[in-house]
Design an enzyme around this catalytic site. Structure first.
Site, PDB file in Angstrom:
ATOM      1  N   GLU A  56       0.691  -1.262  -0.155  1.00 47.69           N
ATOM      2  CA  GLU A  56       0.182  -0.068   0.231  1.00 47.69           C
ATOM      3  C   GLU A  56       0.740   1.234  -0.228  1.00 47.69           C
ATOM      4  O   GLU A  56       1.812   1.340   0.723  1.00 47.69           O
ATOM      5  CB  GLU A  56      -0.881   0.170   1.163  1.00 47.69           C
ATOM      6  CG  GLU A  56      -1.927  -1.155   1.412  1.00 47.69           C
ATOM      7  CD  GLU A  56      -2.974  -1.147   0.271  1.00 47.69           C
ATOM      8  OE1 GLU A  56      -3.019  -0.286  -0.448  1.00 47.69           O
ATOM      9  OE2 GLU A  56      -3.695  -2.360  -0.133  1.00 47.69           O
ATOM     10  N   CYS A 120      -7.291  -1.709   8.304  1.00 46.57           N
ATOM     11  CA  CYS A 120      -6.210  -1.466   7.891  1.00 46.57           C
ATOM     12  C   CYS A 120      -5.488  -0.137   7.415  1.00 46.57           C
ATOM     13  O   CYS A 120      -4.669   0.342   7.678  1.00 46.57           O
ATOM     14  CB  CYS A 120      -6.138  -2.457   6.626  1.00 46.57           C
ATOM     15  SG  CYS A 120      -6.206  -4.312   7.151  1.00 46.57           S
TER      16      CYS A 120
END
Length: 180
Positions: A56, A120
């Protein structure tokens, strides 16, 4: 699995399980940064939608509407009131992805710019905000779908080693630029 494998003698690895709870994240992440003053924090989260190991690039501040495991959701629907909308990791995830992919592991590594606006993403943003970008987040698929614990452990080990290397080289460049 990563805890078993380790990251070599030069790296102190601290592994924590972070509950899927907004309020715990808001307390725990700053406390861990304060306790350890780490060079880098790498968060790992399981995504039922993931079919690859996903790096990410950034965390998002707003849009948190889902209830956590305590049936709680921040009233503001954000991580840090007044914080920037998005914070990028200082780690060059594209470079890490290329380098890890070139190692020929039996795991596919991809890049994402959206960690999902749930715990998350909330954890990642909180950590990025706390660390001024010295955090990373890796989404992994559920065990066996398609990778084993051993495959994921080896992939995480390789990814984190590359992240530390990229971080070290980017800091060398920053220090070098300041001297001139």
């Amino acid at each position: 699995e990563l805890e078993k494998l380790g990251l070599g003698d030069d790296v102190d690895l601290h592994v924590y399980e972070v509950p899927v709870e907004y309020q715990t994240v808001q307390r725990l992440i700053p406390a861990l940064w304060k306790k350890h003053s780490p060079q880098l924090v790498v968060h790992v989260g399981v995504s039922g939608m993931a079919t690859t190991v996903t790096l990410e690039k950034c965390g998002h501040n707003v849009g948190y509407k889902g209830l956590d495991n305590c049936r709680f959701c921040p009233g503001s629907q954000c991580c840090v009131e007044g914080g920037p909308e998005c914070i990028d990791s200082i780690i060059d995830m594209d470079a890490v992805c290329r380098r890890v992919s070139a190692l020929g592991l039996d795991v596919t590594v991809t890049i994402s710019k959206d960690a999902g606006r749930y715990l998350c993403d909330f954890t990642y943003y909180t950590s990025l905000y706390q660390s001024r970008g010295r955090s990373a987040f890796i989404h992994v698929p559920p065990l066996g779908k398609p990778y084993s614990a051993e495959q994921l452990g080896r992939a995480l080990q390789a990814i984190i080693e590359e992240m530390l290397d990229v971080l070290e080289h980017s800091e060398d460049k920053i220090n070098c630029q300041h001297e001139h």
